[in-house]
Design a protein around this motif. Structure first.
Motif, PDB file in Angstrom:
ATOM      1  N   ARG A 124      39.999  44.244  36.288  1.00 25.84           N
ATOM      2  CA  ARG A 124      38.770  43.533  36.658  1.00 25.84           C
ATOM      3  C   ARG A 124      38.988  42.724  37.942  1.00 25.84           C
ATOM      4  NH1 ARG A 124      34.501  45.357  36.047  1.00 25.84           N
ATOM      5  NH2 ARG A 124      35.889  47.115  36.393  1.00 25.84           N
ATOM      6  N   TYR A 125      40.168  42.147  38.079  1.00 24.12           N
ATOM      7  CA  TYR A 125      40.496  41.401  39.302  1.00 24.12           C
ATOM      8  C   TYR A 125      40.438  42.318  40.519  1.00 24.12           C
ATOM      9  CZ  TYR A 125      43.787  39.664  42.832  1.00 24.12           C
ATOM     10  OH  TYR A 125      44.391  39.308  44.014  1.00 24.12           O
ATOM     11  N   ALA A 126      41.015  43.517  40.414  1.00 20.53           N
ATOM     12  CA  ALA A 126      40.987  44.465  41.525  1.00 20.53           C
ATOM     13  C   ALA A 126      39.564  44.931  41.821  1.00 20.53           C
ATOM     14  CB  ALA A 126      41.886  45.662  41.205  1.00 20.53           C
ATOM     15  N   ALA A 127      38.749  45.134  40.772  1.00 21.35           N
ATOM     16  CA  ALA A 127      37.378  45.616  40.963  1.00 21.35           C
ATOM     17  C   ALA A 127      36.524  44.594  41.697  1.00 21.35           C
ATOM     18  CB  ALA A 127      36.760  45.951  39.613  1.00 21.35           C
ATOM     19  N   ILE A 128      36.735  43.314  41.427  1.00 23.33           N
ATOM     20  CA  ILE A 128      35.906  42.270  42.031  1.00 23.33           C
ATOM     21  C   ILE A 128      36.452  41.812  43.379  1.00 23.33           C
ATOM     22  CG2 ILE A 128      34.987  39.945  41.710  1.00 23.33           C
ATOM     23  CD1 ILE A 128      33.773  42.122  39.903  1.00 23.33           C
ATOM     24  N   CYS A 129      37.761  41.641  43.462  1.00 21.72           N
ATOM     25  CA  CYS A 129      38.360  41.087  44.678  1.00 21.72           C
ATOM     26  C   CYS A 129      38.668  42.142  45.734  1.00 21.72           C
ATOM     27  CB  CYS A 129      39.631  40.320  44.318  1.00 21.72           C
ATOM     28  SG  CYS A 129      39.346  38.908  43.229  1.00 21.72           S
ATOM     29  N   PHE A 130      38.836  43.396  45.325  1.00 22.62           N
ATOM     30  CA  PHE A 130      39.111  44.488  46.268  1.00 22.62           C
ATOM     31  C   PHE A 130      38.204  45.675  45.973  1.00 22.62           C
ATOM     32  CE2 PHE A 130      43.058  42.146  45.487  1.00 22.62           C
ATOM     33  CZ  PHE A 130      43.358  41.702  46.777  1.00 22.62           C
ATOM     34  N   PRO A 131      36.895  45.489  46.068  1.00 27.70           N
ATOM     35  CA  PRO A 131      35.964  46.557  45.663  1.00 27.70           C
ATOM     36  C   PRO A 131      36.108  47.843  46.471  1.00 27.70           C
ATOM     37  CG  PRO A 131      34.818  44.810  46.860  1.00 27.70           C
ATOM     38  CD  PRO A 131      36.187  44.309  46.580  1.00 27.70           C
ATOM     39  N   LEU A 132      36.447  47.739  47.767  1.00 25.70           N
ATOM     40  CA  LEU A 132      36.558  48.925  48.598  1.00 25.70           C
ATOM     41  C   LEU A 132      37.825  49.728  48.303  1.00 25.70           C
ATOM     42  CD1 LEU A 132      35.357  47.489  52.042  1.00 25.70           C
ATOM     43  CD2 LEU A 132      34.038  48.713  50.304  1.00 25.70           C
ATOM     44  N   PHE A 211      45.638  33.695  36.542  1.00 27.86           N
ATOM     45  CA  PHE A 211      45.556  34.123  37.943  1.00 27.86           C
ATOM     46  C   PHE A 211      44.314  34.980  38.175  1.00 27.86           C
ATOM     47  CE2 PHE A 211      46.371  37.699  40.829  1.00 27.86           C
ATOM     48  CZ  PHE A 211      46.571  37.034  42.032  1.00 27.86           C
ATOM     49  N   SER A 212      44.076  35.954  37.289  1.00 27.53           N
ATOM     50  CA  SER A 212      42.916  36.831  37.435  1.00 27.53           C
ATOM     51  C   SER A 212      41.616  36.041  37.308  1.00 27.53           C
ATOM     52  CB  SER A 212      42.961  37.944  36.391  1.00 27.53           C
ATOM     53  OG  SER A 212      44.147  38.704  36.498  1.00 27.53           O
ATOM     54  N   TYR A 213      41.577  35.144  36.336  1.00 30.80           N
ATOM     55  CA  TYR A 213      40.361  34.359  36.100  1.00 30.80           C
ATOM     56  C   TYR A 213      40.009  33.498  37.308  1.00 30.80           C
ATOM     57  CZ  TYR A 213      37.148  30.998  34.006  1.00 30.80           C
ATOM     58  OH  TYR A 213      36.063  30.201  33.753  1.00 30.80           O
ATOM     59  N   ILE A 214      41.007  32.795  37.851  1.00 29.94           N
ATOM     60  CA  ILE A 214      40.757  31.911  38.987  1.00 29.94           C
ATOM     61  C   ILE A 214      40.263  32.708  40.192  1.00 29.94           C
ATOM     62  CG2 ILE A 214      41.864  30.382  40.671  1.00 29.94           C
ATOM     63  CD1 ILE A 214      43.665  29.387  38.411  1.00 29.94           C
ATOM     64  N   ASN A 215      40.905  33.841  40.468  1.00 30.16           N
ATOM     65  CA  ASN A 215      40.518  34.639  41.634  1.00 30.16           C
ATOM     66  C   ASN A 215      39.138  35.267  41.464  1.00 30.16           C
ATOM     67  OD1 ASN A 215      42.819  35.116  43.833  1.00 30.16           O
ATOM     68  ND2 ASN A 215      43.793  34.850  41.839  1.00 30.16           N
ATOM     69  N   VAL A 216      38.801  35.671  40.242  1.00 30.36           N
ATOM     70  CA  VAL A 216      37.472  36.238  40.005  1.00 30.36           C
ATOM     71  C   VAL A 216      36.395  35.161  40.136  1.00 30.36           C
ATOM     72  CG1 VAL A 216      35.983  37.252  38.230  1.00 30.36           C
ATOM     73  CG2 VAL A 216      38.256  38.191  38.618  1.00 30.36           C
ATOM     74  N   VAL A 217      36.691  33.952  39.661  1.00 28.44           N
ATOM     75  CA  VAL A 217      35.730  32.846  39.795  1.00 28.44           C
ATOM     76  C   VAL A 217      35.503  32.524  41.265  1.00 28.44           C
ATOM     77  CG1 VAL A 217      35.386  30.384  39.383  1.00 28.44           C
ATOM     78  CG2 VAL A 217      36.194  31.846  37.535  1.00 28.44           C
TER      79      VAL A 217
END
Length: 321
Positions: A124-132, A211-217
């Motif tokens: 989920r972190y990769a999908a939101i933070c690195f969509p391309l 880590f994933s939660y903070i970056n997605v927020v």
């Protein structure tokens, strides 16, 4: 080591005395409830798994592959946990080799649950933070490799224990014994290694989830085009954190039971032991379809369709938005 064996024998004697008391005070209803809870959620997991197999898109997307793995893992964990609980309650002796196999599945699937949560959160972190780059970073192949690594890392501890036991006393694997983790351990260093692996896994998984939660927020606040997707993703990761807390509760299940055995009366011990097993050990394994599957707009209609045995006239398409 002699002190450890005496402790185990003493605990087993206490369990035997308490089990006799419970057998005279109607344990059948409690046992039936525990079995039914496990079977109901295994049935739900099976329907959810069939739902994921019913559409090619679910079989290709990494997040659904990881979710399917979670469903299978939790179902195996429920089956093994119920088997070990029933054998412990009845003081059933089995060959050490069979016990080692059951404990291998119990320990591995328990640790798999935490590691799988971490991998799903990273997806989920990769999908939101690195969509391309998401399709390059996370794909069908990487999901399969991740699942393989999860099983390797989760099982390596007990595999080492079994190999060491085979080297020290191979004949003992034919002997009958009360199946417990303590019976497999024959050297103090194995206890330290087991505890070290557990602490490492849960510290690592907790760090990954945070880590994933903070970056997605952060991504949800900064992005304008993916706010809804990011908001849903950080809610999912937050639920994963809650599920991890339940997994940690499962980790202390044995400690709680030993403490109850030494401090409680016979009737109180059996009641608390039953509640401990039902809510601390079984409950975390039962939440996967509720936390992940039923929140998914593509999976939920298909799942309800199969729950109703295809009663709807039109089968949902399972379109992923």
């Amino acid at each position: 080591m002699a002190m450890n064996n005496q402790s185990i024998e003493g605990t087993l004697l206490v369990h035997q005395q308490f089990f006799k008391v419970e057998m005279t005070e109607g344990p059948a209803s409690k046992l039936i409830v525990a079995i039914l809870v496990a079977l109901v959620f295994i049935f739900i997991n099976s329907i959810m798994f069939h739902t994921l197999l019913s559409k090619p898109v679910f079989r290709e997307l990494p997040r659904y592959i990881l979710f399917a793995h979670m469903l299978c893992n939790d179902s195996v964990q429920l089956l093994v946990s119920m088997t070990l609980y029933l054998m412990t309650g009845n003081l059933q002796q089995i060959p050490k080799g069979l016990c080692a196999l059951l404990l291998l599945f119990a320990t591995t699937t328990f640790r798999n649950a935490a590691l799988n949560l971490a991998v799903m959160s990273l997806e989920r972190y990769a999908a939101i933070c690195f969509p391309l780059r998401h399709s390059e970073i996370v794909n069908h192949k990487s999901a399969g490799v991740s699942i393989g690594l999860i099983w390797i890392f989760s099982s390596i501890n007990l595999v080492i224990d079994v190999i060491y036991s085979l080297m020290v006393s191979p004949v003992s694997f034919k002997d009958s014994m009360y199946c417990s983790r303590e019976r497999i351990i024959i050297s103090p260093w194995q206890i330290y290694m087991f505890q070290g692996f557990n602490y490492f896994f849960f510290v690592t998984v907790t760090a990954i989830l945070i880590f994933s939660y903070i970056n997605v927020v952060v991504a949800a606040r900064s992005a304008s085009s993916q706010k809804d997707s990011a908001k849903k993703a950080h809610k999912t990761i937050l639920l994963h954190l809650c599920q991890l807390v339940l997994c940690i509760n499962s980790f202390i299940y044995g400690t709680i039971e030993r403490a109850l055995a030494m401090t409680s009366s016979s009737r109180l011990f059996m009641d608390l032991r039953y509640m401990n097993f039902l809510f601390v050990l079984l409950l975390p394994r039962c939440l996967s379809p509720l936390i992940y599957g039923l929140r998914d707009d593509a999976v939920r209609p298909l799942f309800l369709y199969y729950v109703r045995c295809g009663y709807q006239k039109v089968k949902p398409s399972g379109t992923i938005h």
